[in-house]
Design a protein around this motif. Structure first.
Motif, PDB file in Angstrom:
ATOM      1  N   ALA A  86      42.476  14.958  -7.288  1.00  0.00           N
ATOM      2  CA  ALA A  86      41.137  14.582  -7.751  1.00  0.00           C
ATOM      3  C   ALA A  86      40.797  15.222  -9.100  1.00  0.00           C
ATOM      4  O   ALA A  86      39.868  14.783  -9.768  1.00  0.00           O
TER       5      ALA A  86
ATOM      6  N   VAL B 185      40.599  16.123 -12.923  1.00  0.00           N
ATOM      7  CA  VAL B 185      40.840  15.487 -14.215  1.00  0.00           C
ATOM      8  C   VAL B 185      40.791  16.537 -15.313  1.00  0.00           C
ATOM      9  O   VAL B 185      41.729  16.698 -16.074  1.00  0.00           O
TER      10      VAL B 185
ATOM     11  N   ILE C 281      35.484  17.487 -14.233  1.00  0.00           N
ATOM     12  CA  ILE C 281      35.561  16.031 -14.138  1.00  0.00           C
ATOM     13  C   ILE C 281      36.590  15.744 -13.064  1.00  0.00           C
ATOM     14  O   ILE C 281      37.727  16.223 -13.134  1.00  0.00           O
ATOM     15  N   ILE C 282      36.147  15.000 -12.050  1.00  0.00           N
ATOM     16  CA  ILE C 282      37.036  14.677 -10.942  1.00  0.00           C
ATOM     17  C   ILE C 282      37.096  13.160 -10.766  1.00  0.00           C
ATOM     18  O   ILE C 282      36.201  12.439 -11.201  1.00  0.00           O
ATOM     19  N   ASP C 283      38.134  12.704 -10.136  1.00  0.00           N
ATOM     20  CA  ASP C 283      38.325  11.278  -9.878  1.00  0.00           C
ATOM     21  C   ASP C 283      38.377  11.080  -8.369  1.00  0.00           C
ATOM     22  O   ASP C 283      39.373  11.422  -7.728  1.00  0.00           O
ATOM     23  N   VAL C 284      37.271  10.579  -7.815  1.00  0.00           N
ATOM     24  CA  VAL C 284      37.175  10.358  -6.371  1.00  0.00           C
ATOM     25  C   VAL C 284      36.638   8.954  -6.108  1.00  0.00           C
ATOM     26  O   VAL C 284      36.163   8.276  -7.018  1.00  0.00           O
TER      27      VAL C 284
ATOM     28  N   ALA D  51      32.296  12.885  -4.064  1.00  0.00           N
ATOM     29  CA  ALA D  51      31.971  13.796  -5.163  1.00  0.00           C
ATOM     30  C   ALA D  51      31.002  14.880  -4.696  1.00  0.00           C
ATOM     31  O   ALA D  51      31.150  16.057  -5.045  1.00  0.00           O
TER      32      ALA D  51
ATOM     33  N   ARG E 183      28.232  10.416 -12.179  1.00  0.00           N
ATOM     34  CA  ARG E 183      29.435   9.637 -12.441  1.00  0.00           C
ATOM     35  C   ARG E 183      29.495   9.362 -13.940  1.00  0.00           C
ATOM     36  O   ARG E 183      28.488   9.361 -14.626  1.00  0.00           O
TER      37      ARG E 183
ATOM     38  N   ASP F 235      31.108   3.623 -16.860  1.00  0.00           N
ATOM     39  CA  ASP F 235      32.234   2.788 -17.261  1.00  0.00           C
ATOM     40  C   ASP F 235      31.870   2.029 -18.543  1.00  0.00           C
ATOM     41  O   ASP F 235      30.728   1.604 -18.719  1.00  0.00           O
TER      42      ASP F 235
END
Length: 92
Positions: free
Chosen positions: A13, A15, A55-58, A64, A83, A86
Motif C-alpha cells: 500500500a 507509495v 501517500i498510500i494506494d488502497v 485508508a 484521496r 484523479d
C-alpha cells in the motif's frame, strides 16, 4: 513511524512519505488581483501543524481510514485522510 511504513510496504500500500519542517519555517502566499503577499511564519494562532504525510494506494476510504488509525501520529494528534483527485475529475 518506521514500523508503520514497513507494514504499509508489506501490504503493498505504500507509495511515498516525508516529514515537513514546522510552521515556523513556512510561509503563506496569497494573490489578490496583481498583489502578491507573503507572510512568513511562525504563526501565533496555530494549534495543530501538518507534520508530514504518507501517500498510500488502497481500495477505498474505509481501508485508508483503517491505515490512518494504525499510524502512530493518531495517538498524539489528528491524522487527516484525503484521496488524491484523479486527473479525469478536472474540468477541461
Amino acid at each position: 513511524m518506521y514500523a508503520y511504513q514497513q507494514a504499509l510496504e508489506k501490504a503493498a500500500a505504500f507509495v511515498s512519505s516525508n516529514a515537513l519542517v514546522s510552521s515556523s519555517e513556512a510561509s503563506l502566499v496569497r494573490v489578490q488581483g496583481n498583489e502578491v503577499s507573503v507572510l512568513d511564519g511562525p504563526y501565533a494562532d496555530v494549534r495543530e501543524q501538518f507534520g508530514g504525510y504518507f501517500i498510500i494506494d488502497v481500495a477505498d476510504m474505509d481501508e485508508a481510514n483503517k491505515w490512518a488509525a494504525r499510524c502512530p501520529a493518531a495517538t498524539w494528534g489528528t491524522v487527516e485522510v484525503r484521496r488524491i483527485r484523479d486527473a479525469s475529475e478536472y474540468a477541461g
